[in-house]
Design a protein around this motif. Sequence first.
Motif, mmCIF file in Angstrom:
data_model
loop_
_atom_site.group_PDB
_atom_site.id
_atom_site.type_symbol
_atom_site.label_atom_id
_atom_site.label_comp_id
_atom_site.label_asym_id
_atom_site.label_seq_id
_atom_site.Cartn_x
_atom_site.Cartn_y
_atom_site.Cartn_z
ATOM 1 N N TYR A 26 0.835 -1.205 0.000
ATOM 2 C CA TYR A 26 0.000 0.000 0.000
ATOM 3 C C TYR A 26 0.868 1.254 0.000
ATOM 4 N N ASP A 27 1.862 1.280 0.869
ATOM 5 C CA ASP A 27 2.692 2.491 0.996
ATOM 6 C C ASP A 27 3.472 2.764 -0.280
ATOM 7 N N GLU A 28 3.990 1.709 -0.915
ATOM 8 C CA GLU A 28 4.745 1.896 -2.157
ATOM 9 C C GLU A 28 3.824 2.402 -3.265
ATOM 10 N N THR A 36 -2.447 9.674 -0.676
ATOM 11 C CA THR A 36 -2.314 9.130 0.667
ATOM 12 C C THR A 36 -2.788 7.674 0.686
ATOM 13 N N ARG A 37 -2.438 6.967 1.738
ATOM 14 C CA ARG A 37 -2.891 5.577 1.850
ATOM 15 C C ARG A 37 -4.420 5.520 1.927
ATOM 16 N N ASP A 68 -0.189 -6.739 3.549
ATOM 17 C CA ASP A 68 -0.112 -5.325 3.185
ATOM 18 C C ASP A 68 0.098 -5.144 1.685
#
Length: 323
Positions: A26-28, A36-37, A68
Amino acid sequence: MTPVSTRLVRLLNMVPYLKANPSITYDEAAADLGVTRKQLQQDLDQLWMCGLPGYGPGDLIDFEFSGDSIKVTFSAGMDEPLRLTSPEATGLLVALRALVDIPGVVDPQAALSAIAKIESAAGTVGHDHTHAVAAVDERAPIESDTAAAVRAAVRDGRALNIEYYSASRDTLTSRVVDPIRVVLVGDHSYLQAWARDAEGVRLFRFDRIVSATVLDQAAVPPEPAKQAPPDTSLFDADPALPAATLLLAPTATWMLEYYPMRILEELPDGYHKASMTYASEEWMCRALLGFGADVRVLEPESLVSRVRESAAAALAAYSELSG
């Protein structure tokens, strides 16, 4: 609020992006897509409800969420990213090439790499791909350490300690600022930041930032300052500030590029009549005296008198010393 058209373009490109990056976190993905996430999750929820006409269970875009990570298991035919039209590609290339030479706006090397990829993807190169190779091999302008530090601080949300030359006061000052964004005004780039000492938003011209050090602390500009648009009143001839009408000789036309001026009239033999705003009459007087016969002040009368009196006093002092 993000415009619907902007979100639609992102959604249309998200599926092929996720297909090309299976099991990305998700963050990548949020970092690559510039969201934003939370926004990424909302986009995925929206895509999950989109599919082919009929909207049966087997027609909807489907994902596999493992821990994730995100993986597309059914794309509903959305396998290719949007293609640029020739006019779109040309406009983007022109804009990127213009930004490469403006400090602090983009990473020059990354911009040249993007230019090469866009030229190739848009089919603007010949069959031998020589143009694409030239773009890749083209040497990027050398970015100063100062510009790189400021750009990094804006990107990472870090505070900065800068040494800044103030042209209106002819001084070099050190100050801690909280970066907000980089803005373009005319042909120059500026750092818009919250100045902690002044407790207000200021614009710092990149070519007058002598040095910049990224601090080990987060930038914390007040929320109203972050949301407000840049104040460019100084460059728009703010009526709240005094303005001087100047007569510039041909040898002084470089001032039109260096100072915030507005050309009023182009005169014969290369002379120009221009308007220049200023914050301090004392500084303006000293600046005009330094230009000598190349610049003549026409208005306002108070500034004309001050320049005349200061010049007379200087000549009298020289006469006294020589006597």
